[in-house]
Write a protein that holds these residues in place. Structure first.
Motif, PDB file in Angstrom:
ATOM      1  N   SER A 120       0.817  -1.215   0.000  1.00  0.00           N
ATOM      2  CA  SER A 120       0.000   0.000   0.000  1.00  0.00           C
ATOM      3  C   SER A 120       0.849   1.262   0.000  1.00  0.00           C
ATOM      4  CB  SER A 120      -0.932   0.012   1.224  1.00  0.00           C
ATOM      5  OG  SER A 120      -0.212   0.322   2.415  1.00  0.00           O
ATOM      6  N   VAL A 121       2.151   1.118   0.278  1.00  0.00           N
ATOM      7  CA  VAL A 121       3.073   2.260   0.251  1.00  0.00           C
ATOM      8  C   VAL A 121       3.464   2.520  -1.197  1.00  0.00           C
ATOM      9  CG1 VAL A 121       5.354   3.095   0.944  1.00  0.00           C
ATOM     10  CG2 VAL A 121       3.923   1.846   2.588  1.00  0.00           C
ATOM     11  N   LYS A 122       3.012   3.633  -1.748  1.00  0.00           N
ATOM     12  CA  LYS A 122       3.161   3.902  -3.176  1.00  0.00           C
ATOM     13  C   LYS A 122       4.412   4.708  -3.523  1.00  0.00           C
ATOM     14  CE  LYS A 122      -0.605   1.695  -3.895  1.00  0.00           C
ATOM     15  NZ  LYS A 122      -0.493   0.275  -4.345  1.00  0.00           N
ATOM     16  N   THR A 123       5.016   5.361  -2.541  1.00  0.00           N
ATOM     17  CA  THR A 123       6.258   6.087  -2.808  1.00  0.00           C
ATOM     18  C   THR A 123       7.330   5.077  -3.180  1.00  0.00           C
ATOM     19  OG1 THR A 123       5.613   7.750  -1.165  1.00  0.00           O
ATOM     20  CG2 THR A 123       7.931   7.728  -1.872  1.00  0.00           C
ATOM     21  N   ASP A 124       7.889   5.202  -4.396  1.00  0.00           N
ATOM     22  CA  ASP A 124       8.700   4.118  -4.940  1.00  0.00           C
ATOM     23  C   ASP A 124       9.895   3.755  -4.086  1.00  0.00           C
ATOM     24  OD1 ASP A 124      10.000   6.483  -5.487  1.00  0.00           O
ATOM     25  OD2 ASP A 124      10.332   6.074  -7.619  1.00  0.00           O
ATOM     26  N   TYR A 125      10.651   4.730  -3.608  1.00  0.00           N
ATOM     27  CA  TYR A 125      11.860   4.413  -2.841  1.00  0.00           C
ATOM     28  C   TYR A 125      11.529   3.827  -1.460  1.00  0.00           C
ATOM     29  CZ  TYR A 125      10.912   9.228  -1.307  1.00  0.00           C
ATOM     30  OH  TYR A 125      10.305  10.379  -0.854  1.00  0.00           O
ATOM     31  N   LEU A 126      10.405   4.238  -0.869  1.00  0.00           N
ATOM     32  CA  LEU A 126       9.991   3.649   0.413  1.00  0.00           C
ATOM     33  C   LEU A 126       9.503   2.221   0.206  1.00  0.00           C
ATOM     34  CD1 LEU A 126       8.121   6.656   2.093  1.00  0.00           C
ATOM     35  CD2 LEU A 126      10.410   5.783   2.626  1.00  0.00           C
ATOM     36  N   ASN A 127       8.770   1.992  -0.885  1.00  0.00           N
ATOM     37  CA  ASN A 127       8.308   0.645  -1.200  1.00  0.00           C
ATOM     38  C   ASN A 127       9.492  -0.276  -1.487  1.00  0.00           C
ATOM     39  OD1 ASN A 127       7.384  -1.400  -3.579  1.00  0.00           O
ATOM     40  ND2 ASN A 127       5.750  -1.090  -2.084  1.00  0.00           N
ATOM     41  N   THR A 128      10.488   0.231  -2.211  1.00  0.00           N
ATOM     42  CA  THR A 128      11.694  -0.554  -2.495  1.00  0.00           C
ATOM     43  C   THR A 128      12.408  -0.936  -1.201  1.00  0.00           C
ATOM     44  OG1 THR A 128      12.011   0.519  -4.643  1.00  0.00           O
ATOM     45  CG2 THR A 128      13.940  -0.527  -3.659  1.00  0.00           C
ATOM     46  N   LEU A 129      12.492   0.017  -0.286  1.00  0.00           N
ATOM     47  CA  LEU A 129      13.120  -0.246   1.010  1.00  0.00           C
ATOM     48  C   LEU A 129      12.374  -1.338   1.768  1.00  0.00           C
ATOM     49  CD1 LEU A 129      15.162   0.573   3.263  1.00  0.00           C
ATOM     50  CD2 LEU A 129      13.442   2.233   4.031  1.00  0.00           C
ATOM     51  N   ILE A 187      19.220   1.977   2.981  1.00  0.00           N
ATOM     52  CA  ILE A 187      18.886   3.197   2.239  1.00  0.00           C
ATOM     53  C   ILE A 187      20.036   3.585   1.303  1.00  0.00           C
ATOM     54  CG2 ILE A 187      18.607   5.701   2.510  1.00  0.00           C
ATOM     55  CD1 ILE A 187      16.875   5.071   4.995  1.00  0.00           C
ATOM     56  N   ALA A 188      21.268   3.391   1.778  1.00  0.00           N
ATOM     57  CA  ALA A 188      22.444   3.748   0.971  1.00  0.00           C
ATOM     58  C   ALA A 188      22.533   2.931  -0.311  1.00  0.00           C
ATOM     59  CB  ALA A 188      23.715   3.562   1.805  1.00  0.00           C
ATOM     60  N   GLU A 189      21.849   1.792  -0.353  1.00  0.00           N
ATOM     61  CA  GLU A 189      21.880   0.931  -1.539  1.00  0.00           C
ATOM     62  C   GLU A 189      20.788   1.282  -2.555  1.00  0.00           C
ATOM     63  OE1 GLU A 189      21.498  -3.021  -0.048  1.00  0.00           O
ATOM     64  OE2 GLU A 189      23.343  -2.948   1.135  1.00  0.00           O
ATOM     65  N   ILE A 190      19.886   2.190  -2.183  1.00  0.00           N
ATOM     66  CA  ILE A 190      18.754   2.537  -3.045  1.00  0.00           C
ATOM     67  C   ILE A 190      19.041   3.842  -3.773  1.00  0.00           C
ATOM     68  CG2 ILE A 190      16.288   3.072  -3.113  1.00  0.00           C
ATOM     69  CD1 ILE A 190      15.976   1.357  -0.585  1.00  0.00           C
ATOM     70  N   ALA A 191      19.071   3.785  -5.088  1.00  0.00           N
ATOM     71  CA  ALA A 191      19.394   4.967  -5.896  1.00  0.00           C
ATOM     72  C   ALA A 191      18.345   6.063  -5.725  1.00  0.00           C
ATOM     73  CB  ALA A 191      19.492   4.566  -7.367  1.00  0.00           C
ATOM     74  N   ASN A 192      18.831   7.293  -5.614  1.00  0.00           N
ATOM     75  CA  ASN A 192      17.971   8.482  -5.582  1.00  0.00           C
ATOM     76  C   ASN A 192      17.017   8.519  -4.391  1.00  0.00           C
ATOM     77  OD1 ASN A 192      19.071   9.386  -8.104  1.00  0.00           O
ATOM     78  ND2 ASN A 192      17.722   7.920  -9.146  1.00  0.00           N
ATOM     79  N   PHE A 193      17.419   7.917  -3.282  1.00  0.00           N
ATOM     80  CA  PHE A 193      16.607   8.016  -2.069  1.00  0.00           C
ATOM     81  C   PHE A 193      16.829   9.417  -1.499  1.00  0.00           C
ATOM     82  CE2 PHE A 193      14.435   5.145   1.013  1.00  0.00           C
ATOM     83  CZ  PHE A 193      14.115   6.089   1.963  1.00  0.00           C
ATOM     84  N   PRO A 194      15.772  10.242  -1.408  1.00  0.00           N
ATOM     85  CA  PRO A 194      15.949  11.634  -0.955  1.00  0.00           C
ATOM     86  C   PRO A 194      16.565  11.728   0.434  1.00  0.00           C
ATOM     87  CG  PRO A 194      13.772  11.290  -1.892  1.00  0.00           C
ATOM     88  CD  PRO A 194      14.375   9.931  -1.731  1.00  0.00           C
ATOM     89  N   GLU A 195      17.562  12.582   0.566  1.00  0.00           N
ATOM     90  CA  GLU A 195      18.282  12.695   1.837  1.00  0.00           C
ATOM     91  C   GLU A 195      17.360  13.136   2.975  1.00  0.00           C
ATOM     92  OE1 GLU A 195      21.824  14.989   1.683  1.00  0.00           O
ATOM     93  OE2 GLU A 195      22.682  13.868   0.001  1.00  0.00           O
ATOM     94  N   MET A 196      16.504  14.098   2.714  1.00  0.00           N
ATOM     95  CA  MET A 196      15.623  14.586   3.777  1.00  0.00           C
ATOM     96  C   MET A 196      14.632  13.515   4.213  1.00  0.00           C
ATOM     97  SD  MET A 196      14.843  16.772   5.979  1.00  0.00           S
ATOM     98  CE  MET A 196      15.837  18.173   5.478  1.00  0.00           C
TER      99      MET A 196
END
Length: 217
Positions: free
Chosen positions: A27-36, A137-146
């Motif tokens: 249900s988490v649609k934000t791509d980088y959070l879902n990938t994590l 997180i460091a392994e996920i490309a373009n994960f926003p720093e903030m």
């Protein structure tokens, strides 16, 4: 063999709970959070460890499947909070809820020992979980720093108070919501287990409970 024949286990079916947890992950649609989330919860080795672990040595959810049951309950409470309070960043909150106790897979040893490891004694699950998330997180490309900082803050602050072991007090609305959900589920399970240990039909005062810091009935 069936672990339930020899070990304390959750009253709920572990596989059914994990299906519910995966629904929340998806249900988490934000791509980088879902990938994590998928990097943890769709990994079979992590799943096996996560499902077999307790959430504590003795205070609450101290049984096989306890970590899963507690995490699912906290995430479901946070899902309700997100509906009740639209200002909350739901994807951030659900991600934090699902990951808030992953450090317990290394803080506490597996059953039948179910005791604190050296890392558990020296670091604790909050710091361990922070490190696990930061490294992933460091392994996920373009994960926003903030957004990474906000998520890691939620992990560091999820016990709510410095005296309860949190390195930081909640500074974000999502961190506050997570701390409330975590504390609520821990307290309700502690009450449930305390009442379950009483004799059938006993509705009298049970005496002072040191975890709840009150006399319960």
């Amino acid at each position: 063999y069936n672990p339930a024949d020899y070990l304390p286990v959750s009253d709920r079916d572990v596989e059914e709970m994990y299906v519910e947890l995966i629904r929340l992950v998806e249900s988490v649609k934000t791509d980088y959070l879902n990938t994590l989330l998928e990097s943890f919860f769709k990994d079979e080795n992590f799943k096996k460890s996560f499902c077999f672990h307790s959430a504590a040595k003795s205070v609450h959810h101290g049984f096989v499947g306890g970590l899963l049951e507690h995490t699912l309950s906290v995430a479901q409470a946070c899902n309700f909070f997100a509906k009740q309070y639209p200002m909350l960043d739901r994807d951030l909150l659900i991600t934090a809820a699902l990951c808030h106790d992953i450090g317990k897979t290394k803080e506490i040893s597996a059953f039948p020992e179910n005791d604190y490891t050296d890392d558990g004694q020296l670091l604790g699950h909050i710091v361990i979980g922070y490190d696990m998330l930061r490294d992933r997180i460091a392994e996920i490309a373009n994960f926003p720093e903030m957004k990474a900082r906000e998520l890691l803050h939620c992990i560091l602050a999820h016990h709510g108070e410095l005296e309860f072991g949190s390195p930081k007090k909640p500074a974000l609305m999502e961190a506050m919501a997570l701390s409330f959900a975590d504390n609520m589920d821990a307290k309700m399970e502690t009450m449930k287990e305390a009442l379950k240990a009483t004799a059938p039909g006993n509705t009298e005062w049970q005496g002072y409970n040191r975890f709840l810091e009150t006399n319960i009935r």
